[in-house]
Design an enzyme around this catalytic site. Structure first.
Site, short mmCIF file in Angstrom:
data_model
loop_
_atom_site.label_atom_id
_atom_site.label_comp_id
_atom_site.label_asym_id
_atom_site.label_seq_id
_atom_site.Cartn_x
_atom_site.Cartn_y
_atom_site.Cartn_z
N LYS A 1 0.85 -1.21 0.00
CA LYS A 1 0.00 0.00 0.00
C LYS A 1 0.87 1.25 0.00
CE LYS A 1 -2.67 -0.77 3.69
NZ LYS A 1 -3.80 -0.56 4.64
N LYS B 1 2.86 2.05 2.45
CA LYS B 1 2.85 2.58 3.82
C LYS B 1 3.92 1.87 4.64
CE LYS B 1 -1.74 4.21 5.09
NZ LYS B 1 -2.86 4.02 6.03
N1 C2G Z 1 -10.15 6.79 9.41
C1 C2G Z 1 -11.14 7.71 9.76
N2 C2G Z 1 -10.78 8.96 10.12
C2 C2G Z 1 -9.47 9.32 10.15
C3 C2G Z 1 -8.47 8.39 9.81
C4 C2G Z 1 -8.84 7.12 9.44
O1 C2G Z 1 -12.35 7.39 9.74
N3 C2G Z 1 -9.16 10.60 10.51
C5 C2G Z 1 -10.57 5.45 9.01
C6 C2G Z 1 -10.22 5.13 7.55
O2 C2G Z 1 -11.22 5.69 6.68
C7 C2G Z 1 -10.25 3.60 7.55
C8 C2G Z 1 -9.76 3.27 8.98
O3 C2G Z 1 -9.88 4.48 9.76
O4 C2G Z 1 -11.58 3.12 7.39
C9 C2G Z 1 -8.31 2.81 8.98
O5 C2G Z 1 -7.54 3.81 8.36
P1 C2G Z 1 -6.02 3.43 7.91
O6 C2G Z 1 -5.35 2.77 9.03
O7 C2G Z 1 -5.43 4.63 7.25
O8 C2G Z 1 -6.32 2.29 6.81
P2 C2G Z 1 -6.12 2.36 5.24
O9 C2G Z 1 -4.70 2.62 4.91
O10 C2G Z 1 -7.19 3.25 4.71
O11 C2G Z 1 -6.37 0.81 4.84
O12 C2G Z 1 -8.18 -2.80 2.41
C10 C2G Z 1 -8.44 -1.55 3.01
C11 C2G Z 1 -7.16 -0.92 3.51
O13 C2G Z 1 -6.42 -1.81 4.33
C12 C2G Z 1 -7.52 0.34 4.28
#
Ligand code: C2G
Length: 129
Positions: free
Chosen positions: A44, A46
């Site tokens: 990803k 990350k």
């Molecule tokens: N999130 C949120 N508000 C934020 C930050 C994150 O609602 N200020 C939510 C994201 O939308 C997501 C969840 O928290 O639903 C996890 O965010 P991340 O850890 O950044 O995950 P991500 O990289 O989006 O991975 O297959 C799907 C991926 O693995 C999603």
């Protein structure tokens, strides 16, 4: 038992994560969180501060979370939904529409992100501290 699933990296756990987990749990009574493995994070683009094991231990301590499983690929969601008998798939709306193919297998819900907080922002702010 109504089962909900959500996916993410959940690094440096913050209130944005807690808000999505709390709201996701409101759609059922059992919440599974699929946490991106360190290898999938690299896919990803990350690099998490905490390892998968550390992120798993932290998530398992959150009151809304009932089970934590690993996320290894983009393609595993259909199998996860079927294998775990999931009724509702929940993601933040930065993913709006991206997982609509799951509508064949379960309810798909995108919830508003929490504004003003992100792991990236935390890292940036700490860098300037
Ligand atoms: N999130 C949120 N508000 C934020 C930050 C994150 O609602 N200020 C939510 C994201 O939308 C997501 C969840 O928290 O639903 C996890 O965010 P991340 O850890 O950044 O995950 P991500 O990289 O989006 O991975 O297959 C799907 C991926 O693995 C999603």
């Amino acid at each position: 038992m109504k089962k909900v699933i959500t996916y993410g990296t959940f690094d440096l756990l913050h209130t944005g994560h807690i808000n999505i987990l709390r709201r996701a749990k409101e759609y059922g009574d059992y919440l599974i969180v699929a946490i991106s493995s360190d290898e999938f994070n690299a896919l990803k683009g990350k690099k998490a501060y905490y390892t998968f094991e550390q992120r798993k231990a932290i998530l398992e301590a959150v009151r809304y979370v009932d089970e934590v499983i690993p996320e290894h690929t983009w393609e595993q969601k259909v199998e996860d939904v079927q294998k775990h008998g999931v009724d509702v798939f929940v993601m933040g709306d930065d993913w709006e529409g991206k997982f609509d193919f799951l509508k064949e297998y379960c309810e798909v819900v995108y919830l508003p992100r929490t504004v003003g907080i992100s792991t990236t922002k935390i890292k940036k702010d700490l860098n300037q501290a």
